[in-house]
Design a protein around this motif. Structure first.
Motif, short mmCIF file in Angstrom:
data_model
loop_
_atom_site.label_atom_id
_atom_site.label_comp_id
_atom_site.label_asym_id
_atom_site.label_seq_id
_atom_site.Cartn_x
_atom_site.Cartn_y
_atom_site.Cartn_z
N TRP A 50 0.84 -1.20 0.00
CA TRP A 50 0.00 0.00 0.00
C TRP A 50 0.88 1.26 0.00
N PHE A 51 1.88 1.27 0.87
CA PHE A 51 2.76 2.44 0.97
C PHE A 51 3.49 2.68 -0.35
N ALA A 52 3.98 1.62 -0.96
CA ALA A 52 4.69 1.76 -2.24
C ALA A 52 3.76 2.36 -3.30
N GLU A 53 2.55 1.86 -3.37
CA GLU A 53 1.59 2.37 -4.36
C GLU A 53 1.27 3.84 -4.11
N GLU A 54 1.05 4.21 -2.86
CA GLU A 54 0.71 5.59 -2.53
C GLU A 54 1.86 6.54 -2.84
N THR A 55 3.09 6.16 -2.51
CA THR A 55 4.22 7.06 -2.78
C THR A 55 4.47 7.19 -4.27
N GLN A 56 4.28 6.10 -5.02
CA GLN A 56 4.48 6.17 -6.46
C GLN A 56 3.41 7.04 -7.12
N LYS A 57 2.18 7.04 -6.59
CA LYS A 57 1.13 7.92 -7.11
C LYS A 57 1.53 9.38 -6.98
N LEU A 58 2.33 9.68 -5.96
CA LEU A 58 2.78 11.06 -5.73
C LEU A 58 4.01 11.41 -6.54
N GLY A 59 4.51 10.43 -7.31
CA GLY A 59 5.68 10.68 -8.14
C GLY A 59 7.00 10.48 -7.42
N CYS A 60 6.96 9.87 -6.25
CA CYS A 60 8.19 9.62 -5.49
C CYS A 60 8.90 8.39 -6.03
N GLU A 61 10.20 8.39 -5.89
CA GLU A 61 10.99 7.22 -6.25
C GLU A 61 11.11 6.35 -5.02
N LEU A 62 10.86 5.08 -5.17
CA LEU A 62 10.89 4.14 -4.06
C LEU A 62 12.01 3.13 -4.29
N LYS A 63 12.86 2.98 -3.29
CA LYS A 63 13.93 2.00 -3.35
C LYS A 63 13.74 1.01 -2.22
N LEU A 64 13.88 -0.27 -2.52
CA LEU A 64 13.72 -1.32 -1.52
C LEU A 64 15.07 -1.92 -1.16
N ASP A 65 15.25 -2.18 0.13
CA ASP A 65 16.45 -2.88 0.56
C ASP A 65 16.14 -4.38 0.65
N GLN A 66 17.04 -5.17 1.20
CA GLN A 66 16.86 -6.62 1.25
C GLN A 66 15.67 -7.03 2.10
N MET A 67 15.27 -6.21 3.04
CA MET A 67 14.12 -6.52 3.90
C MET A 67 12.81 -6.16 3.22
N GLY A 68 12.86 -5.39 2.18
CA GLY A 68 11.65 -5.03 1.45
C GLY A 68 11.18 -3.65 1.75
#
Length: 68
Positions: A50-68
């Motif tokens: 949910w958080f990933a989808e919401e931040t991407q809707k705002l045009g933010c770049e999301l980077k995931l580490d090994q924990m996700g």
């Protein structure tokens, strides 16, 4: 000009995310629920998605580490 937080919207969002891991109700109101969401549980994965989808809707770049 600094960042201004909309406290009502933040509170509403925090309560919305409590649907994943809702537990320990302490009152009758819709926001009077506790939350128990263990790391790496299915509920944790749901709120991360949910958080990933919401931040991407705002045009933010999301980077995931090994924990996700």
């Amino acid at each position: 000009m600094g960042l201004k937080i909309n406290a009502d919207r933040l509170n509403e969002t925090l309560h919305q995310t409590c649907q994943w891991g809702a537990a320990h109700r302490y009152g009758e109101g819709p926001t009077q629920t506790g939350m128990a969401r263990l790391s790496l549980s299915d509920d944790d994965a749901r709120v991360r998605r949910w958080f990933a989808e919401e931040t991407q809707k705002l045009g933010c770049e999301l980077k995931l580490d090994q924990m996700g």
